[in-house]
Design a protein around this motif. Sequence first.
Motif, PDB file in Angstrom:
ATOM      1  N   VAL A 155       0.829  -1.316  -0.017  1.00  0.00           N
ATOM      2  CA  VAL A 155      -0.122  -0.025   0.192  1.00  0.00           C
ATOM      3  C   VAL A 155       0.974   1.354   0.170  1.00  0.00           C
ATOM      4  O   VAL A 155       0.581   2.105  -0.820  1.00  0.00           O
ATOM      5  CB  VAL A 155      -1.062  -0.041   1.345  1.00  0.00           C
ATOM      6  N   PRO A 156       2.083   1.281   0.983  1.00  0.00           N
ATOM      7  CA  PRO A 156       2.810   2.548   0.916  1.00  0.00           C
ATOM      8  C   PRO A 156       3.425   2.870  -0.689  1.00  0.00           C
ATOM      9  O   PRO A 156       3.684   3.808  -0.825  1.00  0.00           O
ATOM     10  CB  PRO A 156       3.675   2.510   1.880  1.00  0.00           C
ATOM     11  N   VAL A 158       2.254   2.047  -3.551  1.00  0.00           N
ATOM     12  CA  VAL A 158       1.246   2.595  -4.698  1.00  0.00           C
ATOM     13  C   VAL A 158       0.378   4.146  -4.278  1.00  0.00           C
ATOM     14  O   VAL A 158      -0.100   4.689  -5.232  1.00  0.00           O
ATOM     15  CB  VAL A 158       0.119   1.499  -4.880  1.00  0.00           C
ATOM     16  N   LEU A 159       0.599   4.307  -3.075  1.00  0.00           N
ATOM     17  CA  LEU A 159      -0.128   5.498  -2.702  1.00  0.00           C
ATOM     18  C   LEU A 159       0.265   6.748  -3.310  1.00  0.00           C
ATOM     19  O   LEU A 159      -0.617   7.547  -3.527  1.00  0.00           O
ATOM     20  CB  LEU A 159       0.160   5.669  -1.054  1.00  0.00           C
ATOM     21  N   PRO A 160       1.347   6.937  -3.620  1.00  0.00           N
ATOM     22  CA  PRO A 160       1.423   8.238  -4.479  1.00  0.00           C
ATOM     23  C   PRO A 160       1.084   8.367  -5.825  1.00  0.00           C
ATOM     24  O   PRO A 160       1.039   9.482  -6.328  1.00  0.00           O
ATOM     25  CB  PRO A 160       3.411   8.022  -4.758  1.00  0.00           C
ATOM     26  N   TYR A 161       0.795   7.482  -6.373  1.00  0.00           N
ATOM     27  CA  TYR A 161      -0.032   7.369  -7.660  1.00  0.00           C
ATOM     28  C   TYR A 161      -1.657   7.500  -7.432  1.00  0.00           C
ATOM     29  O   TYR A 161      -2.237   7.533  -8.713  1.00  0.00           O
ATOM     30  CB  TYR A 161       0.033   6.025  -8.397  1.00  0.00           C
ATOM     31  N   LEU A 162      -2.167   7.523  -6.319  1.00  0.00           N
ATOM     32  CA  LEU A 162      -3.656   7.632  -6.230  1.00  0.00           C
ATOM     33  C   LEU A 162      -3.954   9.169  -5.841  1.00  0.00           C
ATOM     34  O   LEU A 162      -3.438   9.733  -5.533  1.00  0.00           O
ATOM     35  CB  LEU A 162      -4.032   6.561  -4.951  1.00  0.00           C
ATOM     36  N   THR A 163      -5.534   9.123  -6.163  1.00  0.00           N
ATOM     37  CA  THR A 163      -6.169  10.339  -5.742  1.00  0.00           C
ATOM     38  C   THR A 163      -6.344  10.401  -4.253  1.00  0.00           C
ATOM     39  O   THR A 163      -6.164   9.429  -3.569  1.00  0.00           O
ATOM     40  CB  THR A 163      -7.390  10.490  -6.572  1.00  0.00           C
ATOM     41  N   ASP A 164      -6.709  11.511  -3.960  1.00  0.00           N
ATOM     42  CA  ASP A 164      -7.064  11.702  -2.451  1.00  0.00           C
ATOM     43  C   ASP A 164      -8.243  10.623  -2.016  1.00  0.00           C
ATOM     44  O   ASP A 164      -7.752   9.919  -0.887  1.00  0.00           O
ATOM     45  CB  ASP A 164      -7.402  13.035  -1.900  1.00  0.00           C
ATOM     46  N   GLY A 165      -9.109  10.357  -2.792  1.00  0.00           N
ATOM     47  CA  GLY A 165     -10.188   9.648  -2.575  1.00  0.00           C
ATOM     48  C   GLY A 165      -9.861   8.140  -2.383  1.00  0.00           C
ATOM     49  O   GLY A 165     -10.386   7.256  -1.598  1.00  0.00           O
ATOM     50  N   LYS A 167      -6.849   7.227  -1.866  1.00  0.00           N
ATOM     51  CA  LYS A 167      -5.936   6.970  -0.737  1.00  0.00           C
ATOM     52  C   LYS A 167      -6.787   6.882   0.384  1.00  0.00           C
ATOM     53  O   LYS A 167      -6.144   5.872   1.523  1.00  0.00           O
ATOM     54  CB  LYS A 167      -5.086   8.158  -0.460  1.00  0.00           C
ATOM     55  N   THR A 168      -7.737   7.535   0.746  1.00  0.00           N
ATOM     56  CA  THR A 168      -8.604   7.352   1.920  1.00  0.00           C
ATOM     57  C   THR A 168      -9.075   6.043   1.935  1.00  0.00           C
ATOM     58  O   THR A 168      -9.162   5.142   2.951  1.00  0.00           O
ATOM     59  CB  THR A 168      -9.704   8.506   1.918  1.00  0.00           C
ATOM     60  N   LEU A 169      -9.635   5.449   0.707  1.00  0.00           N
ATOM     61  CA  LEU A 169     -10.386   4.010   0.756  1.00  0.00           C
ATOM     62  C   LEU A 169      -9.097   3.122   0.957  1.00  0.00           C
ATOM     63  O   LEU A 169      -9.524   2.078   1.780  1.00  0.00           O
ATOM     64  CB  LEU A 169     -10.924   4.261  -0.838  1.00  0.00           C
ATOM     65  N   ILE A 170      -8.179   3.028   0.511  1.00  0.00           N
ATOM     66  CA  ILE A 170      -7.003   1.869   0.399  1.00  0.00           C
ATOM     67  C   ILE A 170      -6.426   1.885   1.743  1.00  0.00           C
ATOM     68  O   ILE A 170      -6.327   0.904   2.276  1.00  0.00           O
ATOM     69  CB  ILE A 170      -6.127   1.979  -0.704  1.00  0.00           C
ATOM     70  N   THR A 171      -6.229   3.015   2.445  1.00  0.00           N
ATOM     71  CA  THR A 171      -5.731   2.890   3.777  1.00  0.00           C
ATOM     72  C   THR A 171      -6.719   2.777   4.892  1.00  0.00           C
ATOM     73  O   THR A 171      -6.506   1.994   5.786  1.00  0.00           O
ATOM     74  CB  THR A 171      -5.211   4.524   4.070  1.00  0.00           C
ATOM     75  N   GLN A 172      -8.127   3.060   4.790  1.00  0.00           N
ATOM     76  CA  GLN A 172      -9.096   2.772   5.808  1.00  0.00           C
ATOM     77  C   GLN A 172      -9.266   1.284   5.522  1.00  0.00           C
ATOM     78  O   GLN A 172      -9.644   0.475   6.550  1.00  0.00           O
ATOM     79  CB  GLN A 172     -10.150   3.575   5.499  1.00  0.00           C
ATOM     80  N   GLU A 173      -9.301   0.620   4.365  1.00  0.00           N
ATOM     81  CA  GLU A 173      -9.656  -0.683   4.159  1.00  0.00           C
ATOM     82  C   GLU A 173      -8.420  -1.555   4.803  1.00  0.00           C
ATOM     83  O   GLU A 173      -8.575  -2.657   5.396  1.00  0.00           O
ATOM     84  CB  GLU A 173      -9.815  -0.941   2.678  1.00  0.00           C
ATOM     85  N   LEU A 174      -7.120  -1.292   4.484  1.00  0.00           N
ATOM     86  CA  LEU A 174      -6.174  -1.804   5.185  1.00  0.00           C
ATOM     87  C   LEU A 174      -5.990  -2.027   6.678  1.00  0.00           C
ATOM     88  O   LEU A 174      -5.921  -2.963   7.013  1.00  0.00           O
ATOM     89  CB  LEU A 174      -4.841  -1.222   4.561  1.00  0.00           C
ATOM     90  N   LEU A 283      -9.606  -5.964  -1.960  1.00  0.00           N
ATOM     91  CA  LEU A 283      -8.603  -4.988  -1.749  1.00  0.00           C
ATOM     92  C   LEU A 283      -7.363  -5.567  -2.394  1.00  0.00           C
ATOM     93  O   LEU A 283      -6.539  -5.022  -3.117  1.00  0.00           O
ATOM     94  CB  LEU A 283      -8.366  -4.875  -0.319  1.00  0.00           C
ATOM     95  N   ARG A 284      -7.153  -7.039  -2.123  1.00  0.00           N
ATOM     96  CA  ARG A 284      -6.029  -7.822  -2.565  1.00  0.00           C
ATOM     97  C   ARG A 284      -5.621  -7.605  -4.244  1.00  0.00           C
ATOM     98  O   ARG A 284      -4.753  -7.066  -4.475  1.00  0.00           O
ATOM     99  CB  ARG A 284      -6.125  -9.223  -2.234  1.00  0.00           C
ATOM    100  N   PHE A 285      -6.990  -7.567  -5.026  1.00  0.00           N
ATOM    101  CA  PHE A 285      -6.871  -7.484  -6.277  1.00  0.00           C
ATOM    102  C   PHE A 285      -6.698  -6.115  -6.915  1.00  0.00           C
ATOM    103  O   PHE A 285      -6.126  -5.687  -7.913  1.00  0.00           O
ATOM    104  CB  PHE A 285      -7.821  -8.290  -6.969  1.00  0.00           C
ATOM    105  N   TRP A 286      -7.354  -5.131  -6.035  1.00  0.00           N
ATOM    106  CA  TRP A 286      -7.117  -3.827  -6.430  1.00  0.00           C
ATOM    107  C   TRP A 286      -5.750  -3.477  -6.193  1.00  0.00           C
ATOM    108  O   TRP A 286      -4.941  -2.972  -7.230  1.00  0.00           O
ATOM    109  CB  TRP A 286      -8.226  -2.964  -5.779  1.00  0.00           C
ATOM    110  N   LEU A 287      -5.090  -3.910  -5.171  1.00  0.00           N
ATOM    111  CA  LEU A 287      -3.636  -3.500  -4.665  1.00  0.00           C
ATOM    112  C   LEU A 287      -2.717  -4.137  -5.886  1.00  0.00           C
ATOM    113  O   LEU A 287      -1.723  -3.613  -6.165  1.00  0.00           O
ATOM    114  CB  LEU A 287      -3.524  -3.919  -3.419  1.00  0.00           C
ATOM    115  N   SER A 288      -3.085  -5.465  -6.158  1.00  0.00           N
ATOM    116  CA  SER A 288      -1.994  -5.824  -7.303  1.00  0.00           C
ATOM    117  C   SER A 288      -2.075  -5.381  -8.495  1.00  0.00           C
ATOM    118  O   SER A 288      -1.122  -5.120  -9.163  1.00  0.00           O
ATOM    119  CB  SER A 288      -1.956  -7.590  -7.157  1.00  0.00           C
ATOM    120  N   ARG A 289      -3.182  -5.070  -8.939  1.00  0.00           N
ATOM    121  CA  ARG A 289      -3.625  -4.403 -10.071  1.00  0.00           C
ATOM    122  C   ARG A 289      -3.010  -2.863 -10.284  1.00  0.00           C
ATOM    123  O   ARG A 289      -2.440  -2.558 -11.383  1.00  0.00           O
ATOM    124  CB  ARG A 289      -4.896  -4.147 -10.767  1.00  0.00           C
TER     125      ARG A 289
END
Length: 331
Positions: A155-156, A158-165, A167-174, A283-289
């Motif tokens: 997650v850390p 890929v975070l720089p490539y993401l929009t603010d929304g 980033k919020t979704l992926i960090t909260q889900e993790l 989450l797993r497949f969003w992250l790997s993609r």
Amino acid sequence: MAVYTEVSFAEASALLQQLDLGTLESMQGCAGGIENTNYFVSTQHHGQVHDYVLTLFERLTFEQLPFYLQLMKHLAQRGILVPEPHANAQGELLLHVKGKPAAVVDKLRGASELTPGPVHCAQMGAMLAKMHLAGRDFAPSQPNLRGLSWWNDTVPVVLPYLTDGQKTLITQELAYQNQVAAQPSYADLPRGPVHADLFCNNVMFETVAGQPVLSGVFDFYFAGIDSWLFDLAVCLNDWCIDPTSGMQHAPNTRHFLAAYSAVRPFQSAEQELLPAMLRAAALRFWLSRLWDFYRPRQASMLQAHDPNHFERVLRHRVNQMQDDPKQEARP
């Protein structure tokens, strides 16, 4: 499947001769995935044509691979429809090609059904349960290498490539998934070898008397020891999802769960945690993609997957859990 390492006809021919699989007649590089180099090969042996898949592993190591190949052999010997690996004269399933680990396995008959209906889902649900039960006496152990630990590490990145929304979704889900993993009910989930990547394109169907019949399951190279519920959730997030919206397809879900539970009834911890595992699988497949999209490797015939699809699936799974505590997807 992709082609990162070019293998010549002569090199493939020599390998197949060593395995006593006959004379190489044709070979073709495969497109469709992103992890390994794959070739479809056909041989003549005792007057008959035989079809195989030659795989060179680009990320997995010589130390990791025996688990996957031995699992496939174990399942094949117990009647599960999987490609059986072929050994050399020394009994080795793991081979060496151009300095890389490699394997040759049977090529399954049929074709993948990328828009499955209830009939396909029922057959896959039953097969998944049979696979889980067949793996109970499989001795080797290896964790799911794309599990929670990998999510925390990736997650850390890929975070720089993401929009603010995003980033919020992926960090909260993790954070949520780390909380779930700490619960006693999570520790109670039945576990064993899982495929962990059982999408529609990793399953074959043949048409028999006008009806689809499942003819095999392949691509075990994300397998590991994990909860059977997570394996089920991975399937539900592909087989039972509208490909455009990412929303749950209710009839497919009901048939999949009913067929699975008819073979292996669900335990109470699984009934409680299926909604959370559906989120985990998304989450797993969003992250790997995201990882593969923003940190790609060079490969001939490489086709990257759209990461936005599993972002939509995850959002729907989160909203579904918030809006409908009873969760139609519960077993």
